[in-house]
Design a protein around this motif. Structure first.
Motif, PDB file in Angstrom:
ATOM      1  N   THR A  22       5.410  -0.138  -5.311  1.00  0.00           N
ATOM      2  CA  THR A  22       4.900  -1.093  -6.302  1.00  0.00           C
ATOM      3  C   THR A  22       3.821  -1.984  -5.680  1.00  0.00           C
ATOM      4  O   THR A  22       2.821  -2.313  -6.324  1.00  0.00           O
ATOM      5  N   THR A  23       4.018  -2.355  -4.419  1.00  0.00           N
ATOM      6  CA  THR A  23       3.016  -3.169  -3.713  1.00  0.00           C
ATOM      7  C   THR A  23       1.689  -2.426  -3.639  1.00  0.00           C
ATOM      8  O   THR A  23       0.633  -2.978  -3.981  1.00  0.00           O
ATOM      9  N   LEU A  24       1.745  -1.152  -3.227  1.00  0.00           N
ATOM     10  CA  LEU A  24       0.496  -0.377  -3.111  1.00  0.00           C
ATOM     11  C   LEU A  24      -0.165  -0.205  -4.479  1.00  0.00           C
ATOM     12  O   LEU A  24      -1.393  -0.308  -4.597  1.00  0.00           O
ATOM     13  N   GLU A  25       0.652   0.022  -5.500  1.00  0.00           N
ATOM     14  CA  GLU A  25       0.110   0.176  -6.859  1.00  0.00           C
ATOM     15  C   GLU A  25      -0.669  -1.057  -7.292  1.00  0.00           C
ATOM     16  O   GLU A  25      -1.609  -0.960  -8.068  1.00  0.00           O
ATOM     17  N   ASN A  26      -0.249  -2.207  -6.771  1.00  0.00           N
ATOM     18  CA  ASN A  26      -0.900  -3.458  -7.166  1.00  0.00           C
ATOM     19  C   ASN A  26      -2.002  -3.891  -6.210  1.00  0.00           C
ATOM     20  O   ASN A  26      -2.639  -4.911  -6.425  1.00  0.00           O
ATOM     21  N   ILE A  27      -2.229  -3.106  -5.161  1.00  0.00           N
ATOM     22  CA  ILE A  27      -3.362  -3.374  -4.256  1.00  0.00           C
ATOM     23  C   ILE A  27      -4.524  -2.450  -4.612  1.00  0.00           C
ATOM     24  O   ILE A  27      -5.666  -2.876  -4.662  1.00  0.00           O
ATOM     25  N   CYS A  28      -4.220  -1.173  -4.884  1.00  0.00           N
ATOM     26  CA  CYS A  28      -5.262  -0.173  -5.095  1.00  0.00           C
ATOM     27  C   CYS A  28      -5.387   0.174  -6.581  1.00  0.00           C
ATOM     28  O   CYS A  28      -4.382   0.228  -7.284  1.00  0.00           O
ATOM     29  N   GLU A  29      -6.624   0.440  -6.997  1.00  0.00           N
ATOM     30  CA  GLU A  29      -6.801   0.846  -8.399  1.00  0.00           C
ATOM     31  C   GLU A  29      -6.275   2.248  -8.646  1.00  0.00           C
ATOM     32  O   GLU A  29      -5.736   2.554  -9.692  1.00  0.00           O
ATOM     33  N   LYS A  30      -6.504   3.104  -7.655  1.00  0.00           N
ATOM     34  CA  LYS A  30      -6.015   4.480  -7.784  1.00  0.00           C
ATOM     35  C   LYS A  30      -5.175   4.794  -6.569  1.00  0.00           C
ATOM     36  O   LYS A  30      -5.516   4.412  -5.464  1.00  0.00           O
ATOM     37  N   MET A  31      -4.102   5.507  -6.785  1.00  0.00           N
ATOM     38  CA  MET A  31      -3.296   5.915  -5.638  1.00  0.00           C
ATOM     39  C   MET A  31      -2.562   7.209  -5.959  1.00  0.00           C
ATOM     40  O   MET A  31      -2.468   7.620  -7.110  1.00  0.00           O
ATOM     41  N   THR A  32      -2.073   7.834  -4.924  1.00  0.00           N
ATOM     42  CA  THR A  32      -1.295   9.056  -5.087  1.00  0.00           C
ATOM     43  C   THR A  32       0.107   8.775  -4.608  1.00  0.00           C
ATOM     44  O   THR A  32       0.286   8.213  -3.526  1.00  0.00           O
ATOM     45  N   LYS A  33       1.094   9.117  -5.412  1.00  0.00           N
ATOM     46  CA  LYS A  33       2.453   8.902  -4.921  1.00  0.00           C
ATOM     47  C   LYS A  33       3.294  10.155  -5.079  1.00  0.00           C
ATOM     48  O   LYS A  33       3.071  10.952  -5.984  1.00  0.00           O
TER      49      LYS A  33
END
Ligand SMILES: Nc1nc2c(ncn2[C@@H]2O[C@H](COP(=O)(O)OP(=O)(O)OP(=O)(O)O)[C@@H](O)[C@H]2O)c(=O)[nH]1
Ligand SMILES: [Mg+2]
Length: 155
Positions: A22-33
């Motif tokens: 959730t932290t990464l989702e709220n730092i980056c506009e696009k991400m791969t999980k």
């Protein structure tokens, strides 16, 4: 960042379910999980450009059975974010992660996440790192916390 032109690698560590993805989702506009039933099973990846420099961010799985992934993803890291769940006590996984970062002299910050839930009186004795209160789900504190880490890495 000793070499100013180098791209930067940051790893987000912490126990199971603390809020790393959730932290990464709220730092980056696009991400791969890569998740299965809501838990990270190998890694998440995103990047962000800060002051013209590319910052690569990897998130590790919190489950102990994926400890080997934490070790693989932590190779060559320049800095780390340890996300802890403030509604729980610090876990042995959290303590092990923090001890290893200290031993290796890697700059890191702690995100005391889930501040919207009643907090435990957490024991941060002996931990010499900035502690940033966050509510990852609402994006609160996460970008400021990343800036603080980047400053720490440059100093
Ligand atoms: N109340 C609250 N819940 C949060 C917050 N951040 C994350 N969560 C919730 O906590 C749960 C776990 O979040 P994740 O981001 O998947 O946690 P994780 O650390 O990546 O988990 P693993 O990959 O399994 O280790 C989800 O239900 C999130 O919505 C927060 O700030 N407040
Ligand atoms: Mg995750």
């Amino acid at each position: 960042m000793k070499n100013k032109n180098k791209e930067t690698k940051i790893v987000i560590l912490g126990s199971y379910n603390s809020g790393k993805t959730t932290t990464l989702e709220n730092i980056c506009e696009k991400m791969t999980k890569v998740e299965y039933n809501g838990t990270t099973i190998s890694l998440d990846y995103g990047n962000i450009t800060v002051d013209g420099k590319k910052v690569h961010i990897f998130t590790t799985p919190g489950q102990e059975r994926f400890k080997f992934m934490r070790e693989i993803l932590s190779q060559g890291l320049d800095g780390a974010i340890v996300v802890i769940d403030s509604s729980r006590e610090l876990t042995s996984t959290d303590r092990n992660i923090i001890n290893r970062l200290n031993d290796k002299e890697i700059p890191f910050v702690i995100f005391a996440n889930k501040q919207d839930i009643l907090s435990e009186d957490l024991d941060f004795d002996g931990i010499d790192a900035p502690i940033i209160p966050t509510i990852a789900r609402k994006g609160e504190g996460v970008k400021d916390g990343l800036s603080l880490l980047l400053d720490l890495m440059e100093s």
